[in-house]
Scaffold this active site. Structure first.
Site, PDB file in Angstrom:
ATOM      1  N   SER A 124       0.843  -1.204   0.000  1.00  0.00           N
ATOM      2  CA  SER A 124       0.000   0.000   0.000  1.00  0.00           C
ATOM      3  C   SER A 124       0.871   1.245   0.000  1.00  0.00           C
ATOM      4  O   SER A 124       1.978   1.241   0.566  1.00  0.00           O
ATOM      5  CB  SER A 124      -0.857  -0.023   1.270  1.00  0.00           C
ATOM      6  N   TYR A 149      -2.510  -1.261  10.831  1.00  0.00           N
ATOM      7  CA  TYR A 149      -2.694  -1.773   9.467  1.00  0.00           C
ATOM      8  C   TYR A 149      -1.473  -1.440   8.618  1.00  0.00           C
ATOM      9  O   TYR A 149      -0.886  -2.318   7.961  1.00  0.00           O
ATOM     10  CB  TYR A 149      -3.964  -1.176   8.828  1.00  0.00           C
ATOM     11  N   LYS A 153       1.747  -3.822   6.673  1.00  0.00           N
ATOM     12  CA  LYS A 153       2.216  -3.786   5.279  1.00  0.00           C
ATOM     13  C   LYS A 153       3.737  -3.563   5.239  1.00  0.00           C
ATOM     14  O   LYS A 153       4.458  -4.228   4.490  1.00  0.00           O
ATOM     15  CB  LYS A 153       1.492  -2.685   4.494  1.00  0.00           C
TER      16      LYS A 153
HETATM   17  P1  NAD Z   1     -11.157  -7.018   0.787  1.00  0.00           P
HETATM   18  O1  NAD Z   1     -11.412  -7.015   2.264  1.00  0.00           O
HETATM   19  O2  NAD Z   1     -12.311  -6.745  -0.110  1.00  0.00           O
HETATM   20  O3  NAD Z   1     -10.477  -8.401   0.346  1.00  0.00           O
HETATM   21  C1  NAD Z   1      -9.678  -9.153   1.215  1.00  0.00           C
HETATM   22  C2  NAD Z   1     -10.176 -10.585   1.144  1.00  0.00           C
HETATM   23  O4  NAD Z   1      -9.358 -11.415   1.967  1.00  0.00           O
HETATM   24  C3  NAD Z   1     -11.619 -10.744   1.640  1.00  0.00           C
HETATM   25  O5  NAD Z   1     -12.345 -11.510   0.711  1.00  0.00           O
HETATM   26  C4  NAD Z   1     -11.455 -11.492   2.971  1.00  0.00           C
HETATM   27  O6  NAD Z   1     -12.582 -12.293   3.245  1.00  0.00           O
HETATM   28  C5  NAD Z   1     -10.193 -12.278   2.732  1.00  0.00           C
HETATM   29  N1  NAD Z   1      -9.426 -12.625   3.931  1.00  0.00           N
HETATM   30  C6  NAD Z   1      -9.016 -11.794   4.928  1.00  0.00           C
HETATM   31  N2  NAD Z   1      -8.278 -12.484   5.812  1.00  0.00           N
HETATM   32  C7  NAD Z   1      -8.222 -13.774   5.378  1.00  0.00           C
HETATM   33  C8  NAD Z   1      -7.611 -14.943   5.856  1.00  0.00           C
HETATM   34  N3  NAD Z   1      -6.899 -14.950   6.988  1.00  0.00           N
HETATM   35  N4  NAD Z   1      -7.758 -16.091   5.152  1.00  0.00           N
HETATM   36  C9  NAD Z   1      -8.479 -16.111   3.996  1.00  0.00           C
HETATM   37  N5  NAD Z   1      -9.072 -15.015   3.486  1.00  0.00           N
HETATM   38  C10 NAD Z   1      -8.954 -13.862   4.180  1.00  0.00           C
HETATM   39  O7  NAD Z   1      -9.987  -5.975   0.513  1.00  0.00           O
HETATM   40  P2  NAD Z   1      -9.422  -5.397  -0.864  1.00  0.00           P
HETATM   41  O8  NAD Z   1      -9.785  -3.961  -0.922  1.00  0.00           O
HETATM   42  O9  NAD Z   1      -9.788  -6.289  -1.967  1.00  0.00           O
HETATM   43  O10 NAD Z   1      -7.872  -5.465  -0.550  1.00  0.00           O
HETATM   44  C11 NAD Z   1      -7.074  -6.577  -0.932  1.00  0.00           C
HETATM   45  C12 NAD Z   1      -5.667  -6.390  -0.400  1.00  0.00           C
HETATM   46  O11 NAD Z   1      -5.156  -5.147  -0.893  1.00  0.00           O
HETATM   47  C13 NAD Z   1      -5.582  -6.295   1.115  1.00  0.00           C
HETATM   48  O12 NAD Z   1      -4.393  -6.950   1.533  1.00  0.00           O
HETATM   49  C14 NAD Z   1      -5.480  -4.801   1.379  1.00  0.00           C
HETATM   50  O13 NAD Z   1      -4.798  -4.517   2.580  1.00  0.00           O
HETATM   51  C15 NAD Z   1      -4.682  -4.351   0.170  1.00  0.00           C
HETATM   52  N6  NAD Z   1      -4.885  -2.933  -0.154  1.00  0.00           N
HETATM   53  C16 NAD Z   1      -6.170  -2.461  -0.328  1.00  0.00           C
HETATM   54  C17 NAD Z   1      -6.363  -1.109  -0.614  1.00  0.00           C
HETATM   55  C18 NAD Z   1      -7.750  -0.552  -0.765  1.00  0.00           C
HETATM   56  O14 NAD Z   1      -7.930   0.669  -0.635  1.00  0.00           O
HETATM   57  N7  NAD Z   1      -8.776  -1.359  -1.044  1.00  0.00           N
HETATM   58  C19 NAD Z   1      -5.262  -0.259  -0.739  1.00  0.00           C
HETATM   59  C20 NAD Z   1      -3.975  -0.777  -0.559  1.00  0.00           C
HETATM   60  C21 NAD Z   1      -3.808  -2.119  -0.259  1.00  0.00           C
HETATM   61  C1  WQD Z   2      -9.608   9.750   0.635  1.00  0.00           C
HETATM   62  C2  WQD Z   2      -9.826  11.237   0.870  1.00  0.00           C
HETATM   63  C3  WQD Z   2     -10.289  11.830   3.163  1.00  0.00           C
HETATM   64  C4  WQD Z   2     -14.129   9.842   3.525  1.00  0.00           C
HETATM   65  C5  WQD Z   2      -7.018   4.738   2.749  1.00  0.00           C
HETATM   66  C6  WQD Z   2      -5.965   4.071   3.570  1.00  0.00           C
HETATM   67  C7  WQD Z   2      -4.829   3.640   2.689  1.00  0.00           C
HETATM   68  C8  WQD Z   2      -5.330   2.765   1.532  1.00  0.00           C
HETATM   69  C9  WQD Z   2      -6.471   3.405   0.816  1.00  0.00           C
HETATM   70  C10 WQD Z   2      -5.159   0.488   2.190  1.00  0.00           C
HETATM   71  C11 WQD Z   2      -9.148  11.760   2.141  1.00  0.00           C
HETATM   72  C12 WQD Z   2     -11.467  12.135   2.278  1.00  0.00           C
HETATM   73  C13 WQD Z   2     -12.924  10.317   3.042  1.00  0.00           C
HETATM   74  C14 WQD Z   2     -15.177  10.768   3.808  1.00  0.00           C
HETATM   75  C15 WQD Z   2     -13.759  12.564   3.075  1.00  0.00           C
HETATM   76  N1  WQD Z   2      -5.850   1.519   2.000  1.00  0.00           N
HETATM   77  N2  WQD Z   2     -12.757  11.656   2.827  1.00  0.00           N
HETATM   78  N3  WQD Z   2     -14.953  12.100   3.559  1.00  0.00           N
HETATM   79  O1  WQD Z   2      -7.314   7.759   3.569  1.00  0.00           O
HETATM   80  O2  WQD Z   2      -6.436   8.177   1.231  1.00  0.00           O
HETATM   81  O3  WQD Z   2      -6.476   5.881   2.114  1.00  0.00           O
HETATM   82  O4  WQD Z   2      -7.491   3.815   1.744  1.00  0.00           O
HETATM   83  O5  WQD Z   2      -3.991   0.315   2.121  1.00  0.00           O
HETATM   84  O6  WQD Z   2      -3.924   2.953   3.495  1.00  0.00           O
HETATM   85  O7  WQD Z   2      -5.510   4.988   4.547  1.00  0.00           O
HETATM   86  O8  WQD Z   2      -8.600   6.953   1.521  1.00  0.00           O
HETATM   87  O9  WQD Z   2     -10.931   6.979   0.774  1.00  0.00           O
HETATM   88  O10 WQD Z   2     -10.443   7.075   3.259  1.00  0.00           O
HETATM   89  O11 WQD Z   2      -9.919   9.052   1.836  1.00  0.00           O
HETATM   90  O12 WQD Z   2     -13.595  13.790   2.885  1.00  0.00           O
HETATM   91  O13 WQD Z   2     -16.276  10.402   4.251  1.00  0.00           O
HETATM   92  O14 WQD Z   2     -11.244  11.458   1.082  1.00  0.00           O
HETATM   93  O15 WQD Z   2     -10.118  12.850   4.121  1.00  0.00           O
HETATM   94  O16 WQD Z   2      -8.699  13.056   1.866  1.00  0.00           O
HETATM   95  P1  WQD Z   2      -7.160   7.308   2.185  1.00  0.00           P
HETATM   96  P2  WQD Z   2     -10.042   7.440   1.864  1.00  0.00           P
END
Ligand code: NAD
Ligand code: WQD
Length: 338
Positions: A124, A149, A153
């Site tokens: 991330s 969290y 990572k």
């Molecule tokens: P998500 O929660 O939709 O998907 C994660 C999946 O993993 C889910 O289906 C959940 O049921 C499964 N899971 C969790 N723990 C498990 C375990 N121990 N065993 C088996 N399955 C398990 O999330 P996502 O948005 O699809 O994110 C996927 C990956 O990407 C995550 O590792 C997340 O941290 C990373 N990521 C997401 C974002 C984002 O904003 N969505 C940003 C950066 C990184």
């Molecule tokens: C985006 C912008 C908020 C909600 C997060 C995690 C990051 C990654 C992605 C996993 C910001 C603003 C939000 C609301 C708002 N995930 N906002 N009103 O914080 O950039 O990233 O998700 O790895 O680690 O921190 O994403 O969508 O929460 O916010 O004004 O109700 O929207 O302040 O500027 P963020 P976000």
């Protein structure tokens, strides 16, 4: 040979399964559905017309994971499984360290026992922390994540770098995602958060569909063009395709390689909200609210390394992200829990 997709039923995982299957790849999915619904995988089959082995198991369950490796010819893994809510991780640090770290360690042990040495990991942009100026490049020093969290990572990136020092044949691609939004253009799969969303786009779509009364824009006094924070929003289908490129890359490279997946564009909260209203021809009521703790003013990527190493570039812009997020939400007002 197949790619194991852990967490394949989730938001990014389900879109990646579609892109993998459409490209003719073999996949095997494992998920414990702790944050997803198996209906997503039924729809992956419906969208692609292809079938694949699907296991309900926790990645921390070593016996279950070993069985999956024994029953299938797995040569690479995309590891999405993990918990991902920043705020929840502050309240439940033990669960976050347990799930995210132990699942990765068990996976690596089982991969070693089966001679599988190719891993694509969901990292991330949060690993860059607060001290770097955007556009963020992969050579920048990693910051100190501000929550459990983010620490999981960073710690997993460290584990994978150490592993690649010890095992010169191992390939770990550390994909640093920026802000994934959007949905498959069919409207059949998309993001399905539990409870009130924390992230901006699902909050906007739930206001638009009438589940929530109005959006709070967190702060309009940042040092940015319109005072609201800048983020690098990326369409989940572009992100999914980046994983295919990373799986291919891992076949011919060893070592640990961090690669940003973003568009390189920074859009403000109000850019996103106004674009959403324009392309979907609807009003989304919002109010300006105080800043949210921990938010950085501007986070966006330099995407050059992904282009150079993976030959990958984004194709979708903010308008398509807003169109497809809404198309998903309006066709599935309650997500997969119809
Ligand atoms: P998500 O929660 O939709 O998907 C994660 C999946 O993993 C889910 O289906 C959940 O049921 C499964 N899971 C969790 N723990 C498990 C375990 N121990 N065993 C088996 N399955 C398990 O999330 P996502 O948005 O699809 O994110 C996927 C990956 O990407 C995550 O590792 C997340 O941290 C990373 N990521 C997401 C974002 C984002 O904003 N969505 C940003 C950066 C990184
Ligand atoms: C985006 C912008 C908020 C909600 C997060 C995690 C990051 C990654 C992605 C996993 C910001 C603003 C939000 C609301 C708002 N995930 N906002 N009103 O914080 O950039 O990233 O998700 O790895 O680690 O921190 O994403 O969508 O929460 O916010 O004004 O109700 O929207 O302040 O500027 P963020 P976000």
């Amino acid at each position: 040979m197949a790619t194991l997709v852990t967490g394949g039923s989730g938001f990014i995982g389900s879109h990646t399964c579609v892109e993998m299957l459409n490209a003719g790849r073999e996949i095997v999915v494992v998920d414990n559905y702790c944050n997803s619904n198996p209906e997503a995988l039924r729809r992956v089959r419906e969208l692609t017309g292809k079938d694949f082995p699907q296991y309900e198991a926790d990645v921390r369950d070593k016996a279950a994971l070993s069985r999956i490796f024994e029953e299938n010819d797995i040569d690479s893994v995309i590891h999405f499984a993990g918990l991902k809510a920043v705020g929840e991780s502050v309240q439940m640090p033990i669960e976050y360290f347990d799930n995210n770290l132990i699942s990765t360690l068990v996976l690596l042990e089982v991969m070693r026992e089966h001679g599988c040495k190719r891993l694509v990991f969901s990292s991330s942009a949060t690993v860059y922390g607060a001290g770097n100026q955007p556009p963020l490049t992969e050579e920048m020093p990693l910051g100190t994540p501000t929550n459990p969290y983010g620490r999981t990572k960073s710690m997993i990136e460290d584990i994978l770098r150490d592993l690649c020092v010890a095992d010169k044949e191992f390939s770990a691609v550390l994909l640093r995602y920026f802000n994934p939004i959007g949905a498959h253009p069919s409207g059949r799969i998309g993001e399905n958060p539990n409870g009130i969303p924390n992230n901006l786009m699902p909050y906007v779509t739930q206001v638009a569909v009438g589940r929530l009364p109005k959006l709070s824009v967190f702060g309009d006094d940042y040092d940015t063009p319109d005072g609201t924070c800048l983020r690098d929003y990326i369409h989940v289908v572009d992100l999914a395709r980046g994983h295919l490129c990373a799986v291919d890359y891992s076949a011919n490279h060893t070592g640990a390689e961090a690669i940003n997946l973003g568009t390189g564009e920074g859009y403000s909260v109000l850019d996103l909200v106004k674009t959403f209203m324009k392309v979907n021809e609807m009003d989304v009521p919002y109010v300006i609210a105080p800043r949210r703790d921990g938010d950085l003013p501007a986070v966006y990527s330099c995407p050059d390394k992904a282009k150079r190493l993976l030959g990958w570039e984004t194709e979708y812009g903010l308008e398509e992200m807003c169109r497809d997020s809404w198309n998903w939400q309006k066709n599935n007002p309650n997500g997969f829990n119809a």
